[in-house]
Write a protein that holds these residues in place. Sequence first.
Motif, short mmCIF file in Angstrom:
data_model
loop_
_atom_site.label_atom_id
_atom_site.label_comp_id
_atom_site.label_asym_id
_atom_site.label_seq_id
_atom_site.Cartn_x
_atom_site.Cartn_y
_atom_site.Cartn_z
N TYR A 1 0.84 -1.18 0.00
CA TYR A 1 0.00 0.00 0.00
C TYR A 1 0.89 1.24 0.00
O TYR A 1 1.99 1.22 0.53
CB TYR A 1 -0.89 0.03 1.24
N ARG B 1 -5.06 9.98 -2.97
CA ARG B 1 -5.39 8.61 -3.29
C ARG B 1 -4.56 7.60 -2.48
O ARG B 1 -3.38 7.83 -2.21
CB ARG B 1 -5.20 8.32 -4.78
N SER C 1 -6.92 1.55 -6.46
CA SER C 1 -6.76 2.81 -5.74
C SER C 1 -8.11 3.32 -5.27
O SER C 1 -9.16 2.95 -5.81
CB SER C 1 -6.06 3.86 -6.62
N TRP C 2 -8.05 4.18 -4.23
CA TRP C 2 -9.24 4.74 -3.62
C TRP C 2 -9.05 6.24 -3.43
O TRP C 2 -7.97 6.70 -3.09
CB TRP C 2 -9.50 4.10 -2.25
N SER D 1 -8.47 -1.95 8.32
CA SER D 1 -8.49 -0.51 8.12
C SER D 1 -7.11 0.06 8.41
O SER D 1 -6.18 -0.67 8.79
CB SER D 1 -9.54 0.15 9.02
N PRO E 1 -10.66 0.96 3.07
CA PRO E 1 -10.93 0.80 1.63
C PRO E 1 -11.81 -0.41 1.38
O PRO E 1 -11.67 -1.45 2.04
CB PRO E 1 -9.52 0.59 1.05
N HIS E 2 -12.74 -0.28 0.46
CA HIS E 2 -13.67 -1.37 0.14
C HIS E 2 -13.48 -1.85 -1.29
O HIS E 2 -12.97 -1.12 -2.15
CB HIS E 2 -15.11 -0.91 0.36
N SER F 1 -14.96 2.30 -2.82
CA SER F 1 -15.26 3.38 -1.87
C SER F 1 -14.26 3.36 -0.72
O SER F 1 -13.62 2.34 -0.44
CB SER F 1 -16.68 3.24 -1.34
N LEU F 2 -14.15 4.49 -0.05
CA LEU F 2 -13.22 4.63 1.07
C LEU F 2 -13.94 5.35 2.20
O LEU F 2 -14.32 6.51 2.07
CB LEU F 2 -11.99 5.42 0.64
#
Length: 295
Positions: free
Chosen positions: A27, A35, A48-49, A65, A79-80, A84-85
């Motif tokens: 990460y 981002r 990416s989120w 998380s 992050p999902h 979505s974040l």
Amino acid sequence: MTAELILDARNATGESPVWSIAEQALYWVDIPAKRLHRWSPADGKEHSWQASQMLACIAQTGHGSWIAAMENGLFAITPHADGSLDSRLLASVTHALPGMRFNDGRCDRQGRFWAGTMVMDMAAGAPVGAMYRYNAGQTEPLKAQLQGLIVPNGLAFSPDGKTLYLSDSHPDVQKIWAFDYDTDTGTPHNRRLFVDMGEHPGRPDGAAVDAEGCYWICGNDAGLIHRFTPQGKLDRSLTVPVKKPAMCAFGGADLDTLFVTSIRPAGDLADQPLAGGVFALRPGVKGLPEPLLNN
């Protein structure tokens, strides 16, 4: 030693690489793009989120998380898979001046999260940056633990956690310090010069410590990653094909890969088309697992 490009990410400011042992994935963040990025060597895929504020540095919480230092405080972010974040404020900060944000940070060996602040206009050279410490569950606003910094960077801890390393990467400073670190209270003291980077190529940027206790730091503007012994002696320098490596982190299945994020400056990039990419080096030493937030 040749640096391998693992992702032509073209990050404006790729920072805070963290290897997730649980996911076997890397990460990192792109600060101005707001981002969070993830890359898996198993399939070579990147995700990416988008965050609501600039993400400066991250650390794992152990619950799927992350804790992230952003513009006006520390946030829990999740992050999902759908892209979505979620984010939730954990602790706010009162900056000394307008136009400030967090920069470099990580957890100490006991799981306390440390992060530093800076004025975004580096040309101002304002020494109002500070280092803050956060304990999981803390509800009060953050309090400065170290002050008088312009661009705090290079935060790292020795393998036993008893030495804290910190740099100031502003062109007017370019020094790395070592502190004795009280692991019971999370208090640094006995500040001393570790390395004067004015004597070496590149400004001191993000850093990592290997299992042998040596300190690796990105030489920004010089395209180098330097390794210093615990005595502050330059041991070796590795090259990357970009001028501005930003931060390094050990990862891979055996923690023997040194991942490096980088910056993609504006302007002509004919001499460094891979600027902003993420690279991998095999330095012949292993790193240490990155500590989780102590919750």
